[in-house]
Scaffold this motif. Structure first.
Motif, PDB file in Angstrom:
ATOM      1  N   ILE A  96       0.819  -1.206   0.000  1.00 25.38           N
ATOM      2  CA  ILE A  96       0.000   0.000   0.000  1.00 25.38           C
ATOM      3  C   ILE A  96       0.853   1.255   0.000  1.00 25.38           C
ATOM      4  N   VAL A  97       1.883   1.272   0.869  1.00 25.25           N
ATOM      5  CA  VAL A  97       2.625   2.518   1.073  1.00 25.25           C
ATOM      6  C   VAL A  97       3.944   2.554   0.341  1.00 25.25           C
ATOM      7  N   GLY A  98       4.280   1.519  -0.398  1.00 28.92           N
ATOM      8  CA  GLY A  98       5.599   1.407  -1.001  1.00 28.92           C
ATOM      9  C   GLY A  98       6.010   2.584  -1.850  1.00 28.92           C
ATOM     10  N   SER A  99       5.145   3.039  -2.758  1.00 28.62           N
ATOM     11  CA  SER A  99       5.535   4.114  -3.661  1.00 28.62           C
ATOM     12  C   SER A  99       5.808   5.406  -2.920  1.00 28.62           C
ATOM     13  N   GLY A 100       5.022   5.693  -1.877  1.00 27.51           N
ATOM     14  CA  GLY A 100       5.241   6.911  -1.105  1.00 27.51           C
ATOM     15  C   GLY A 100       6.533   6.857  -0.319  1.00 27.51           C
ATOM     16  N   LEU A 101       6.864   5.676   0.249  1.00 26.08           N
ATOM     17  CA  LEU A 101       8.097   5.539   1.006  1.00 26.08           C
ATOM     18  C   LEU A 101       9.316   5.719   0.129  1.00 26.08           C
ATOM     19  N   LEU A 102       9.289   5.195  -1.078  1.00 34.20           N
ATOM     20  CA  LEU A 102      10.435   5.305  -1.965  1.00 34.20           C
ATOM     21  C   LEU A 102      10.755   6.758  -2.236  1.00 34.20           C
ATOM     22  N   ALA A 123      16.876  10.275   7.255  1.00 28.74           N
ATOM     23  CA  ALA A 123      17.499   9.336   6.323  1.00 28.74           C
ATOM     24  C   ALA A 123      17.351   7.927   6.868  1.00 28.74           C
ATOM     25  N   THR A 124      17.249   6.957   5.985  1.00 33.68           N
ATOM     26  CA  THR A 124      17.219   5.548   6.383  1.00 33.68           C
ATOM     27  C   THR A 124      18.204   4.764   5.531  1.00 33.68           C
ATOM     28  N   PHE A 125      18.741   3.709   6.108  1.00 35.92           N
ATOM     29  CA  PHE A 125      19.737   2.878   5.435  1.00 35.92           C
ATOM     30  C   PHE A 125      19.439   1.408   5.701  1.00 35.92           C
ATOM     31  N   SER A 126      19.793   0.566   4.746  1.00 32.33           N
ATOM     32  CA  SER A 126      19.777  -0.877   4.952  1.00 32.33           C
ATOM     33  C   SER A 126      21.174  -1.337   5.345  1.00 32.33           C
ATOM     34  N   ALA A 175       2.175   6.164  35.565  1.00 33.06           N
ATOM     35  CA  ALA A 175       1.573   5.718  34.314  1.00 33.06           C
ATOM     36  C   ALA A 175       2.107   6.591  33.185  1.00 33.06           C
ATOM     37  N   VAL A 176       2.516   5.958  32.095  1.00 31.40           N
ATOM     38  CA  VAL A 176       3.081   6.704  30.975  1.00 31.40           C
ATOM     39  C   VAL A 176       2.318   6.371  29.696  1.00 31.40           C
ATOM     40  N   ALA A 177       2.232   7.381  28.839  1.00 24.41           N
ATOM     41  CA  ALA A 177       1.584   7.233  27.534  1.00 24.41           C
ATOM     42  C   ALA A 177       2.482   7.891  26.489  1.00 24.41           C
ATOM     43  N   PRO A 178       2.348   7.512  25.221  1.00 25.65           N
ATOM     44  CA  PRO A 178       3.185   8.132  24.188  1.00 25.65           C
ATOM     45  C   PRO A 178       2.952   9.631  24.093  1.00 25.65           C
ATOM     46  N   LEU A 179       4.039  10.390  23.944  1.00 27.55           N
ATOM     47  CA  LEU A 179       3.948  11.833  23.767  1.00 27.55           C
ATOM     48  C   LEU A 179       4.193  12.249  22.323  1.00 27.55           C
ATOM     49  N   ALA A 180       4.688  11.330  21.511  1.00 27.72           N
ATOM     50  CA  ALA A 180       4.953  11.609  20.099  1.00 27.72           C
ATOM     51  C   ALA A 180       5.049  10.282  19.368  1.00 27.72           C
ATOM     52  N   GLN A 181       5.193  10.358  18.058  1.00 32.03           N
ATOM     53  CA  GLN A 181       5.399   9.163  17.267  1.00 32.03           C
ATOM     54  C   GLN A 181       6.301   9.489  16.088  1.00 32.03           C
ATOM     55  N   ILE A 182       6.921   8.447  15.540  1.00 32.26           N
ATOM     56  CA  ILE A 182       7.782   8.601  14.372  1.00 32.26           C
ATOM     57  C   ILE A 182       7.109   7.897  13.213  1.00 32.26           C
ATOM     58  N   ASP A 183       6.751   8.645  12.210  1.00 32.91           N
ATOM     59  CA  ASP A 183       6.100   8.077  11.034  1.00 32.91           C
ATOM     60  C   ASP A 183       7.140   7.773   9.951  1.00 32.91           C
ATOM     61  N   GLY A 184       6.901   6.705   9.209  1.00 36.00           N
ATOM     62  CA  GLY A 184       7.716   6.440   8.032  1.00 36.00           C
ATOM     63  C   GLY A 184       8.775   5.380   8.171  1.00 36.00           C
ATOM     64  N   LEU A 185       8.940   4.767   9.343  1.00 36.29           N
ATOM     65  CA  LEU A 185       9.957   3.719   9.472  1.00 36.29           C
ATOM     66  C   LEU A 185       9.417   2.363   9.031  1.00 36.29           C
ATOM     67  N   CYS A 194      12.176   8.448   1.090  1.00 41.22           N
ATOM     68  CA  CYS A 194      13.512   8.015   1.473  1.00 41.22           C
ATOM     69  C   CYS A 194      14.554   8.485   0.478  1.00 41.22           C
ATOM     70  N   SER A 195      14.196   8.557  -0.801  1.00 40.33           N
ATOM     71  CA  SER A 195      15.156   9.009  -1.803  1.00 40.33           C
ATOM     72  C   SER A 195      15.600  10.428  -1.524  1.00 40.33           C
ATOM     73  N   ILE A 196      14.652  11.278  -1.138  1.00 45.02           N
ATOM     74  CA  ILE A 196      14.980  12.671  -0.841  1.00 45.02           C
ATOM     75  C   ILE A 196      15.814  12.758   0.430  1.00 45.02           C
ATOM     76  N   ALA A 197      15.397  12.013   1.474  1.00 47.62           N
ATOM     77  CA  ALA A 197      16.050  12.134   2.769  1.00 47.62           C
ATOM     78  C   ALA A 197      17.482  11.625   2.748  1.00 47.62           C
ATOM     79  N   ALA A 198      17.740  10.513   2.069  1.00 51.80           N
ATOM     80  CA  ALA A 198      19.046   9.872   2.141  1.00 51.80           C
ATOM     81  C   ALA A 198      20.036  10.418   1.132  1.00 51.80           C
ATOM     82  N   SER A 199      19.603  11.309   0.234  1.00 54.67           N
ATOM     83  CA  SER A 199      20.456  11.733  -0.869  1.00 54.67           C
ATOM     84  C   SER A 199      21.700  12.469  -0.400  1.00 54.67           C
ATOM     85  N   ASP A 200      21.683  13.064   0.799  1.00 53.55           N
ATOM     86  CA  ASP A 200      22.824  13.811   1.294  1.00 53.55           C
ATOM     87  C   ASP A 200      23.733  12.981   2.201  1.00 53.55           C
TER      88      ASP A 200
END
Length: 306
Positions: A20-26, A250-253, A196-206, A29-35
């Motif tokens: 579903i999300v493959g094309s958007g992730l590509l 940026a993300t890397f394999s 008691a703790v609850a999430p204060l933020a989230q990271i999208d896109g991983l 990530c291409s923009i983020a990792a280019s540098d």
């Protein structure tokens, strides 16, 4: 913790999601990792005592490491070549130790693992890192998930393996998130006891399982590691650069394996710990993150592709 057969269910779910999300992730990530480029500069095999290494923290001349559940309650001090120099017995149980970091003069051990969804509470153990005592009774802090609900193994978000310290925020925990594939961010206040703790933020896109984190104070960013299980049971190892505002830069394999810990040296080199799995021994790998991209040898794959 060793990967069990239940992970195949997660892999199948992730396969559907990526369709579903493959094309958007590509594109993102291409923009983020280019540098950026990521270069592996060394790799050593760790002692068999650290076959199930699950957490890593470093300073300029030494490392601290732990094993996960099923192992002794031992804090290991290593040199930068990955050789064990000292062992400290921690007088608290190793329910599922999954992370180690530092807060001032304290080493913080995170008993935060919960793959099977049985625990509604996490525990942190603090010890003085300058201690000369071989057996240490730590100070304990406990936190309860505010919205915890009974869960099936590997089908919930009440699991974590990544913990780091930010001087302006305090201790920060990142969820593993088997169910939602979204990394939740928890701030663990030092003066909260049995809170008691609850999430204060989230990271999208991983969209992979986060198993280690470190705050790079020099460059003012987080480094996260983990893996994405494939449909055939392989673990596609990952590394991400995340901003102070929890945005993926940026993300890397990385080379395939069960990555469990990460720490950043002052010069920017990144140390990554890998647990033993199948025919792969436990390893300590060293990477250099370079910006901008130049023509170099031994470059790890630059851009993730779904």
């Amino acid at each position: 913790m060793s990967i069990r057969p239940e992970i195949r269910r997660y892999s199948q779910q992730m396969g559907k999601l990526l369709l579903i999300v493959g094309s958007g992730l590509l594109s993102a990530c291409s923009i983020a990792a280019s540098d950026f480029s990521l270069e592996r500069v060394s790799e050593v095999t760790l002692s068999r005592e650290l076959n199930e290494i699950s957490g890593l923290w470093c300073e300029e001349d030494s490392l601290f490491a732990i094993n996960d559940s099923g192992n002794s309650a031992t804090l290991y001090q290593l040199n930068l070549r990955g050789q064990i120099e000292q062992r400290f017995t921690i007088a608290s149980p190793n329910r599922d130790w999954e992370a180690v970091t530092a807060r001032g003069k304290e080493i913080i051990i995170g008993d935060i693992g919960n793959n099977r969804g049985k625990f509604d509470t996490i525990h942190l153990y603090a010890v003085n890192r300058d201690t000369q005592t071989q057996t240490i009774k730590p100070e304990k802090q406990s936190y309860q998930y505010a919205d915890f609900q009974s869960a099936k193994p590997y089908q919930h978000d009440y699991d974590a393996e990544a913990l780091t310290y930010h001087p302006d925020v305090g201790l920060i925990m990142f969820s593993k998130s088997w169910q939602s594939y979204t990394t939740h961010v928890y701030h663990l206040e030092a003066d909260q006891t049995s809170a008691a703790v609850a999430p204060l933020a989230q990271i999208d896109g991983l969209h992979w399982l986060v198993t280690g984190a470190d705050w790079d104070a020099v460059r003012q960013r987080f480094v996260l590691v983990g893996y994405h299980p494939s449909l055939i049971g392989e673990l596609n190892a990952k590394l991400a650069i995340v901003s102070e505002a929890y945005q993926v830069e940026a993300t890397f394999s990385l080379p395939s394996g069960q990555i469990e810990g990460v720490c950043v040296l002052e010069n920017g080199d990144i140390l990554v710990a890998q647990e033993q799995r199948k025919r792969q021994p436990a390893k300590l790998m060293r990477f250099q993150l370079n910006q901008p991209v130049e023509n170099r040898n031994n470059i790890v794959q630059l851009v993730d592709k779904p």
